[in-house]
Design a protein around this motif. Structure first.
Motif, PDB file in Angstrom:
ATOM      1  N   ASN A 607       0.819  -1.204   0.000  1.00 38.01           N
ATOM      2  CA  ASN A 607       0.000   0.000   0.000  1.00 38.01           C
ATOM      3  C   ASN A 607       0.856   1.259   0.000  1.00 38.01           C
ATOM      4  O   ASN A 607       2.088   1.199  -0.087  1.00 38.01           O
ATOM      5  CB  ASN A 607      -0.992  -0.015   1.176  1.00 38.01           C
ATOM      6  CG  ASN A 607      -0.319   0.238   2.519  1.00 38.01           C
ATOM      7  OD1 ASN A 607       0.903   0.300   2.635  1.00 38.01           O
ATOM      8  ND2 ASN A 607      -1.123   0.408   3.552  1.00 38.01           N
ATOM      9  N   ARG A 608       0.221   2.404   0.109  1.00 35.89           N
ATOM     10  CA  ARG A 608       0.904   3.689  -0.084  1.00 35.89           C
ATOM     11  C   ARG A 608       1.978   3.944   0.974  1.00 35.89           C
ATOM     12  O   ARG A 608       2.919   4.709   0.736  1.00 35.89           O
ATOM     13  CB  ARG A 608      -0.099   4.842  -0.063  1.00 35.89           C
ATOM     14  CG  ARG A 608      -0.835   4.976   1.241  1.00 35.89           C
ATOM     15  CD  ARG A 608      -1.246   6.414   1.553  1.00 35.89           C
ATOM     16  NE  ARG A 608      -1.487   6.552   2.972  1.00 35.89           N
ATOM     17  CZ  ARG A 608      -0.562   6.844   3.858  1.00 35.89           C
ATOM     18  NH1 ARG A 608       0.692   7.033   3.487  1.00 35.89           N
ATOM     19  NH2 ARG A 608      -0.852   6.943   5.136  1.00 35.89           N
ATOM     20  N   GLU A 609       1.890   3.331   2.148  1.00 38.13           N
ATOM     21  CA  GLU A 609       2.902   3.538   3.186  1.00 38.13           C
ATOM     22  C   GLU A 609       4.039   2.536   3.088  1.00 38.13           C
ATOM     23  O   GLU A 609       4.974   2.576   3.874  1.00 38.13           O
ATOM     24  CB  GLU A 609       2.250   3.460   4.561  1.00 38.13           C
ATOM     25  CG  GLU A 609       1.757   2.073   4.931  1.00 38.13           C
ATOM     26  CD  GLU A 609       0.760   2.080   6.072  1.00 38.13           C
ATOM     27  OE1 GLU A 609       0.903   1.244   6.986  1.00 38.13           O
ATOM     28  OE2 GLU A 609      -0.170   2.898   6.058  1.00 38.13           O
ATOM     29  N   GLY A 610       3.947   1.583   2.125  1.00 37.58           N
ATOM     30  CA  GLY A 610       4.961   0.555   1.979  1.00 37.58           C
ATOM     31  C   GLY A 610       4.665  -0.696   2.764  1.00 37.58           C
ATOM     32  O   GLY A 610       5.570  -1.517   2.981  1.00 37.58           O
ATOM     33  N   ARG A 611       3.409  -0.896   3.182  1.00 35.84           N
ATOM     34  CA  ARG A 611       3.034  -2.077   3.953  1.00 35.84           C
ATOM     35  C   ARG A 611       2.600  -3.184   2.991  1.00 35.84           C
ATOM     36  O   ARG A 611       1.633  -3.025   2.240  1.00 35.84           O
ATOM     37  CB  ARG A 611       1.910  -1.764   4.927  1.00 35.84           C
ATOM     38  CG  ARG A 611       1.486  -2.958   5.788  1.00 35.84           C
ATOM     39  CD  ARG A 611       0.427  -2.556   6.800  1.00 35.84           C
ATOM     40  NE  ARG A 611       0.947  -1.548   7.714  1.00 35.84           N
ATOM     41  CZ  ARG A 611       1.657  -1.803   8.792  1.00 35.84           C
ATOM     42  NH1 ARG A 611       1.954  -3.057   9.117  1.00 35.84           N
ATOM     43  NH2 ARG A 611       2.098  -0.837   9.570  1.00 35.84           N
ATOM     44  N   ALA A 612       3.315  -4.302   3.008  1.00 37.78           N
ATOM     45  CA  ALA A 612       2.969  -5.457   2.188  1.00 37.78           C
ATOM     46  C   ALA A 612       1.957  -6.308   2.941  1.00 37.78           C
ATOM     47  O   ALA A 612       2.211  -6.735   4.069  1.00 37.78           O
ATOM     48  CB  ALA A 612       4.215  -6.271   1.860  1.00 37.78           C
TER      49      ALA A 612
END
Length: 838
Positions: A607-612
């Protein structure tokens, strides 16, 4: 920390914990109707009665309104509390319709469960029941007011939490009515949460109504594919039909909420025109024949014309595994093939610019759960409710909790009642950010390079706004910076990173975040960075110049490419298309291979925050039919090949094609593909451990060291109008706009103009937009807050050829041939704009 005894169990809870939450810690669910953790307690329903004993003295209290104190003994099983709850249940059922057999809430109705639990079964009041008239609330939600128990959850969420103003409570005593002043679609883009929050069946999902019972559904842990927030969802299917999508609690991302796009935009899954079987030149074929033909044709082209004549393209809606398999396909005999992870060159450059800014700033990411906790939050260059709706909802909570929210946007549509909003021309955003950095670092004496950036109001007012934000940032303990991508140019990305670094250098470390396109824009940008930077634009140039001979397209938005690009694709020697959406090239492709949607497959989105985060299938399309209950949908005899079983995961298809081209290693399983990817680069470390339903893994963009791509600046001194496109909450996103109820609620696209620009052109209704040789007609609307010199159009406004952000556009008024309106008689933009009192 208080230590209490709850139904005989000793537990320790955090200070301030109420007894309902304490019961969850102890494993004792206290019944509730009105209480909800995110919205707090009001004590309206009185059903959470428990008995507490403190220093030998006992009394009955409402669990949601009572905080745990050290030494307290709590019981839910004493005769007094049980009798009280029984009476409450009987009171609530006095006027309640006994319509459980036809109520879609049946099976997950809190009132039904507690009524059965308390043993109530006979209505002892012989008089007539109170009745209400129901309202039409739009295409998403059915209204059945007679089922209401006056818990106030709906209005507390809609007005207090989400900021809606067109829905509320009226009346008094036992005649309280929850609805609108008049019939019409609910205007809030978060109205679907009423379905989830209502403890009875007052609000039910129209798309799910009368389709199934909840106990007949198969559920999975999945991720919403409609934007870059990455909300956790629980799709429910029956007989391999997707029946509904509901939120799944994930405190790291969306909490317990979901936007209407994510909840009701799933019509594309069961689109009658969706490709369901492999095809060769428009004719049905087996999977073995189709894979062999696709792999053989790509291999033949690479041998005859060189692998550089082959293009392999994915997009920002493709899963992590799909992008990894696409890169692996460019190996062996296809080593040197052109690989692009975006189907839009401009979006690719902006994603890379955002990654470079994140890496350069050295600041931690602004996670979704941290937005609402910021004491100062700056949102710039983004229509947040349109591009990332749950981020906008979180930003509203920051203001509700006492934080200060500042918005620099071309036209804010949601946060105007809780934020300090400044209307900023996108071309002047960079200078405004630089001016803010100067003011902050200089203690308020910075250079006024952004004094004219607002586009509205005086220079003195603008300087005062900048000073106010600079002062707030100096005092902030939890500052947050959140930037868009579509409305930022090259200098603005640089200025955003410089502002974050200036704050960090002075010891006021901010959390920094950007919006990315699609559910996998972050991951696609990471792959593009690893592969040497932006490649989509050059690939499209080569396609137009006939330097390519073969292409494989995975989940590409072909409508975005334009007519010339489509003609060039038709002229290739080999065209292989993998998609689950219908489009013109499917029947013309050398091989068209149907792939699974998110809700049918395993995969990972970043997602946009870099959370896979991982997702799992709710639609098990590849399994045989084990029981045939609904004979209207299925034949009476079982069969091994079930309906819809022709689709395959995109990563599996790419791995099989690689096997047919002679690549090595042999086609890998999903687990092996993830393991190989995790070992290939430090950025992907940890993805092999992610499981559907968990909080995921936060990836570090600093390990990428991406280079900022060349990104032009928007023209700021143009005499005419500049066209900028943006998403709209409903109607513009590629997947959800294929849902008929979504299109009806969204209405037709509308271009927005500033009052002075509209008057100068005599605009009052329909207009013609002209860029170069191409022109289209659409409706126009005047927006008071829009800065002069801007024509703001939704992304789903269909141009014959792609148009660049900030392109010079001519706007001419034309006679109105017909009045295009939404389901409530208004244009489609009214719903999102008026839903928050902005």
């Amino acid at each position: 920390m208080p230590e209490i005894t709850f139904d005989g169990r000793r537990i320790t809870v955090e200070p301030g914990t109420n007894l309902v939450e304490a019961g969850l810690v102890a494993g004792v669910p206290v019944p509730v109707y009105c209480y909800q953790r995110d919205m707090g307690a009001v004590g309206a329903c009185r059903v959470c009665a428990v008995t507490v004993t403190i220093q030998g003295k006992s009394r009955m209290v409402m669990g949601c309104m009572t905080q745990a104190t050290d030494g307290m003994e709590v019981t839910t099983l004493d005769p007094q509390s049980r009798e009280f709850r029984r009476w409450v249940s009987e009171w609530l059922m006095v006027n309640h319709p006994h319509d459980c057999p036809i109520c879609d809430e049946g099976g997950e109705c809190q009132l039904q469960d507690l009524t059965i639990a308390t043993g109530h079964g006979i209505r002892r009041i012989p008089g007539p029941k109170r009745t209400f008239v129901n309202q039409y609330l739009g295409e998403f939600i059915a209204h059945e007011m007679n089922r209401c128990i006056t818990c106030y959850r709906c209005v507390r969420f809609y007005q207090d939490y989400a900021g809606g103003r067109d829905f509320g409570a009226s009346g008094s005593r036992d005649r309280v009515y929850f609805g609108r002043y008049e019939d019409g679609p609910l205007e809030s883009p978060f109205s679907g949460n009423l379905v989830e929050l209502c403890p009875t069946g007052v609000f039910t999902d129209k798309l799910f109504r009368y389709h199934s019972r909840v106990w007949d559904l198969e559920f999975s842990d999945s991720i919403c594919p409609h934007c870059s927030v990455g909300c956790a969802v629980r799709p429910g299917s029956r007989h391999r039909d997707l029946e509904r999508v509901r939120m799944r609690e994930n405190r790291a991302v969306n909490g317990i909420f979901l936007c209407d796009r994510g909840q009701f935009g799933h019509g594309y899954v069961d689109d009658p025109a969706r490709p369901r079987e492999p095809r060769l030149r428009g004719r049905a074929a087996s999977w073995e024949d189709a894979l062999g033909a696709a792999g053989g044709a790509l291999l033949a082209t690479a041998r005859e014309h060189g692998p550089q004549s082959v293009a392999l393209v994915a997009s920002e809606r493709s899963s992590l595994e799909t992008h990894a398999a696409l890169r692996a396909l460019a190996s062996g005999p296809l080593a040197g093939a052109r690989v692009a992870h975006f189907d839009d060159g401009a979006r690719e450059r902006r994603a890379l610019a955002a990654l470079a800014a994140l890496a350069r700033s050295g600041c931690p990411p602004l996670e979704q759960r941290e937005i609402g906790a910021c004491d100062v939050l700056l949102i710039a260059g983004a229509s947040l409710v349109d591009e990332a709706p749950l981020a906008a909802l979180a930003a509203r909570q920051a203001a509700r909790r006492g934080g200060r929210v500042f918005v620099w946007n071309v036209a804010e549509r949601y946060l105007g009642d809780v934020a300090t909003v400044t209307s900023v021309h996108p071309a002047r955003l960079a200078s405004r950010l630089r001016s803010l950095a100067g003011r902050w670092s200089a203690g308020g004496a910075g250079r006024d390079s952004g004094a004219s950036a607002a586009g509205a109001g005086s220079a003195d007012e603008d300087r005062a706004n900048l000073d106010a934000l600079a002062a707030a940032l100096r005092e902030a303990r939890r500052p947050g910076l959140l930037f868009g991508a579509d409305l930022l140019d090259g200098p603005a990305f640089t200025a955003a990173a410089d502002l974050a670094r200036a704050l960090a250098a002075a010891g006021n470390l901010p959390n920094l975040g950007f919006l990315f396109p699609g559910p996998a824009g972050f991951a696609a940008g990471a792959f593009a960075s690893m592969d040497g930077g932006a490649g989509s634009a050059a690939l499209l140039d080569d396609l137009a110049a006939v330097r390519l001979r073969a292409a494989l397209l995975v989940e590409c938005d072909l409508d975005r490419l334009g007519a010339r690009a489509l003609d060039a694709l038709r002229g290739l020697d080999t065209l292989v298309v993998l998609d689950h959406l219908a489009h013109p090239l499917l029947d013309e492709a050398h091989a068209a291979l149907p792939i699974e949607v998110t809700y049918e497959s395993h995969g990972i989105f970043v997602n946009r925050e870099g959370r896979a985060q991982a997702f799992a299938p709710a639609l098990h399309t590849g399994e045989p039919v084990r029981s045939l209950i609904d004979h209207a949908r299925f034949p009476r005899q079982p069969r091994i090949a079930p309906p819809g079983s022709g689709s395959r995961p995109a990563s599996w298809v790419l791995e099989q094609i690689r096997g047919w081209t002679g690549g090595s290693p042999a086609p890998r399983t999903l687990e092996n593909l993830r393991r190989d990817l995790a070992a290939s680069h430090p950025f992907w470390r940890g993805i092999e451990t992610i499981a559907p339903g968990d909080a995921g893994v936060l990836l570090d963009p600093a390990t990428l060291a991406p280079d900022a791509p060349a990104l032009d600046a928007f023209e700021s001194d143009r005499a005419g109008l500049s066209l900028f496109t943006r998403d709209r909450t409903l109607g513009s996103e590629l997947l959800s706009r294929r849902s008929e109820p979504m299109r009806r609620m969204a209405g037709p696209p509308v271009v927005e103009l500033a009052p002075g620009d509209a008057r100068a052109r005599g605009v009052d209704g329909r207009v013609e937009l002209r860029i170069g040789a191409q022109a289209i007609e659409t409706r126009a609307r005047v927006v008071e807050s829009l800065p002069a010199g801007v024509a703001l159009a939704p992304r789903d406004l269909a141009w014959p050829e792609p148009v660049a952000q900030g392109a010079a556009v001519e706007v001419r008024a034309v006679a109105s041939a017909r009045d295009e309106t939404g389901p409530d008689g208004r244009d489609g933009e009214s719903r999102a704009e008026t839903g928050a009192g902005s």
